[in-house]
Write an enzyme that holds these catalytic residues in place. Structure first.
Site, short mmCIF file in Angstrom:
data_model
loop_
_atom_site.label_atom_id
_atom_site.label_comp_id
_atom_site.label_asym_id
_atom_site.label_seq_id
_atom_site.Cartn_x
_atom_site.Cartn_y
_atom_site.Cartn_z
N ASP A 338 22.55 -29.62 -26.06
CA ASP A 338 21.10 -29.60 -26.22
C ASP A 338 20.76 -28.68 -27.40
OD1 ASP A 338 18.37 -29.99 -25.78
OD2 ASP A 338 18.58 -29.85 -23.60
N GLU A 544 8.97 -28.86 -20.68
CA GLU A 544 10.05 -27.93 -20.38
C GLU A 544 9.53 -26.67 -19.69
OE1 GLU A 544 13.16 -27.63 -23.36
OE2 GLU A 544 12.51 -29.51 -24.28
#
Length: 687
Positions: A338, A544
């Site tokens: 990521d 997020e």
């Protein structure tokens, strides 16, 4: 003159195309030759070049992928191999940087665009400019451009924005998600991009997590079923294909990315990037199965989670990345980190970067989303390889996997995007699919107070209807996070779509008066004698960790709007949210309650169902709690006491025609309304 054909530039071109570099002495000898003799030499040289090209297996699409990978890998230097393992953000890249460092991949982060008003042509031209940098390298290995396309091509203005995954889970419709995957792939490829960081196959076990709307469900089996979206993104895998081998069907498909490996949806208290505490059985039975299904369906890449499992960072977990995903599940695509994911192996992040590079590559990560600090990453990895901390066969394995995906998807044959698909972006057929998805995702939680007749479907013919709430006329709010910008947006100016208010106005009879006021007061409501009201409230966009919430409340002034409106007129409340939110304090005053999740750009789909053109059919893909004090609470838990259980959803049948005079008085021509409860609780217990 033939002499000019054998100039330095010409021979350099031959070197680029064949991998062969002519000796400088040969070049000088050629310049001294007579014209006639030179003609012969040029002919012989041309024949030699042709013969050499015929022997370059990696350039021959007729060769098996494995043979092409082996041939190309054998020609690559260490620098070229390491470059393939690097993914950098477009803002840190130029075509020259891509060429000089042999960069294997680029990406657009959330909201990273060619320019604020970028057209499809702007995207294509940007990607092609970078690609030309890759193609000008010695071996001409194309880079692969990736982007977050998590509910449509969500970075691109005027693209179709589909409901987020939590809504799609409520549809239970695997054919629908395949069609959404195919439509998304077409729009992504239309902009010159062949790689989408989707789908998210997390099993969200706590709605306090800010990414819960990216999860299809709290239920593992439902998430497994919804991995069929991969078949839409990449194409149906051919019968007889080898297990675990990536597959991309053609130029209108993309390489997909199953994420985030693994157990990102199980973190303590739903804190993003936190620690998942679970024994091995829980890990393998709850969080791992969707990856098994994804591998079977030929997913090309897997992205590793920021989170930890029992204290060990996933980006450094060799047992799970190599031992389980690659070895046990036989995954043959590539594993990608990521964004700055390897930096977070240490605490604080990036405090010992060389160790982070060593730990992540040794664990089995093949491509690193650096995304900006690429020179440090390259230098550290070269140092670790040179000094044998990382064996060359680990590098070769990583590069082979990356090349396998690039060859499989035809990137070597078609590296440059054209403009043939530009009309796919935001096309009407795709918007029709999105509107269908909105209709099927709506979950009817309440339909009439105890002892009264059902409120929904609403009559289209009424004297005056009130529409209220902060989310009724806000395209950004109804799309949620990961839309145009990383954190989403507010208002109607940033992209094209239909707000819920606009959908309502187009659905009702032309003689029905619609009055919209975001936050009306009691006097306004009482003085207007409304037939009924539709209140649209919910959460503001987030993405997020910015969406992590300990209270899960409706954003202000939503609760006050519910009290004011529903306390004075018959009302339907539509909740726009990425997860269940606190509603029990207001439930008794609400006549009808609808969970619309984050429906995307096609708000007309909400009106389609409210007014009975289509039936309510959605079922909760996750448990609706009474109080946050109950969390985490999932179906099957011993303390399970929900407000609305997993799988709950009332249904209606479509209505042909309704009319009312001066309010919701009668429905003289109703085909039928069928309401069904799929729980053991009675309405009296719920309300």
């Amino acid at each position: 003159m033939l002499y000019s054909c054998c100039s330095n530039s010409c021979l350099q071109q031959l070197s680029l195309s064949t991998g062969y570099s002519p000796d400088l002495r040969v070049l000088n000898m050629v310049r001294l030759m007579s014209t006639s003799y030179l003609e012969i030499v040029v002919i012989l040289w041309s024949l030699a070049v042709a013969a050499m090209a015929d022997n370059v297996k990696y350039k021959d699409p007729k060769q098996p992928v494995a043979a092409r990978v082996k041939d190309l890998l054998g020609r690559m230097t260490v620098d070229e191999k390491i470059g393939q393992m690097v993914q950098i953000e477009r803002l840190s890249a130029t075509p020259d940087i891509v060429r000089r460092y042999f960069i294997g991949s680029l990406l657009s982060g959330g909201g990273s665009v060619p320019n604020p008003e970028a057209t499809v042509a702007d995207w294509i031209n940007m990607v092609n400019d970078f690609q030309n940098g890759s193609l000008s390298t010695r071996l001409g290995i194309p880079m692969i451009y990736g982007i977050d396309a998590v509910h449509g091509h969500n970075n691109v203005i005027n693209a179709t924005i589909f409901p987020h995954n939590i809504g799609l889970g409520a549809t239970r419709d695997t054919d629908l998600v395949k069609r959404i995957g195919a439509a998304t792939a077409a729009e992504v490829r239309a902009t010159g991009i062949p790689y989408a960081f989707a789908p998210c196959i997390a099993v969200c076990r706590d709605p306090r997590w800010g990414r819960c709307y990216e999860s299809y469900s709290e239920d593992t089996k439902l998430v497994q079923n919804m991995t069929d979206v991969i078949l839409g993104l990449q194409g149906e895998i051919p019968k007889g294909s080898r297990l675990g081998v990536p597959y991309v069907a053609g130029k209108d498909k993309v390489a997909a990315c199953a994420k985030h490996f693994v157990a990102d949806g199980g973190t303590t208290r739903g804190i993003d990037e936190n620690n998942t505490v679970a024994n091995q059985h829980e890990l393998l039975s709850i969080h791992m199965p969707p990856y098994y299904d994804s591998v079977i369906k030929g997913v090309s890449t897997v992205m590793v989670s920021y989170s930890s499992w029992n204290g060990k960072r996933m980006h450094a977990n060799r047992d799970l990345i190599t031992g389980y995903l690659k070895d046990k599940l036989n995954f043959k695509g590539f594993v990608i980190s990521d964004w700055e994911g390897i930096d977070r192996i240490t605490s604080p992040p990036h405090s010992n970067y060389t160790y982070s590079v060593l730990a992540s590559i040794t664990a089995g990560i093949d491509m690193v989303m650096v995304p900006n600090n690429y020179i440090e990453f390259i230098n550290d990895l070269k140092y670790l390889v040179k000094n044998k901390f990382i064996p060359m066969d680990r590098i070769d394995d990583a590069v082979s996997r990356i090349l396998r995906v690039k060859f499989t998807m035809g990137l070597f044959e078609n590296p440059i995007a054209d403009f043939s698909m530009v009309n796919e972006v935001g096309s009407q057929p795709h918007r029709d699919i999105a509107r269908e998805a909105v209709r099927k995702s709506l979950v009817l939680l309440k339909n009439g107070k105890q002892g009264s007749e059902p409120v929904l479907p609403l009559p289209k013919r009424a004297s005056k209807v009130l529409v209220a709430g902060s989310h009724a006329d806000n395209l950004g709010y109804q799309c949620g996070g990961w839309t145009i910008g990383w954190q989403g947006f507010s208002g109607n100016a940033n992209t094209t779509g239909t707000t819920i208010l606009t959908g309502i106005k187009s659905a009702v009879d032309r003689n029905t008066e619609i009055s919209y006021m975001e936050n009306p007061n009691t006097d306004y409501i009482k003085s207007n004698n409304f037939s009924y009201a539709i209140v649209v409230v919910g959460e503001h966009p987030y993405t997020e960790m910015f969406g992590d919430s300990s209270n899960l409340t409706i954003a202000d002034p939503g609760p006050n709007i519910i009290r004011t409106v529903c306390g004075n007129v018959k009302c339907v409340v539509v909740i726009i949210s990425g997860r269940p939110v606190v509603v029990e304090p207001y439930l008794s005053m609400i006549d009808a309650l609808v969970a619309a999740w984050l429906p995307g750009t096609e708000g007309q789909g909400v009106a389609d169902v409210l007014f009975g053109d289509h039936e309510f059919s959605g079922k909760l893909s996750r448990t609706w709690f009474r109080s946050v004090d109950q969390l985490p609470m999932n179906v099957g838990d011993p303390h399970y006491d929900p407000l609305f259980p997993y799988g709950f959803g009332l249904t209606t049948k479509a209505v042909i025609e309704r009319s009312t005079s001066g309010g919701m008085v009668k429905r003289p021509f109703v085909l039928g309304v069928l309401v069904s409860l799929f729980i053991s609780l009675s309405l009296s217990q719920i309300l």
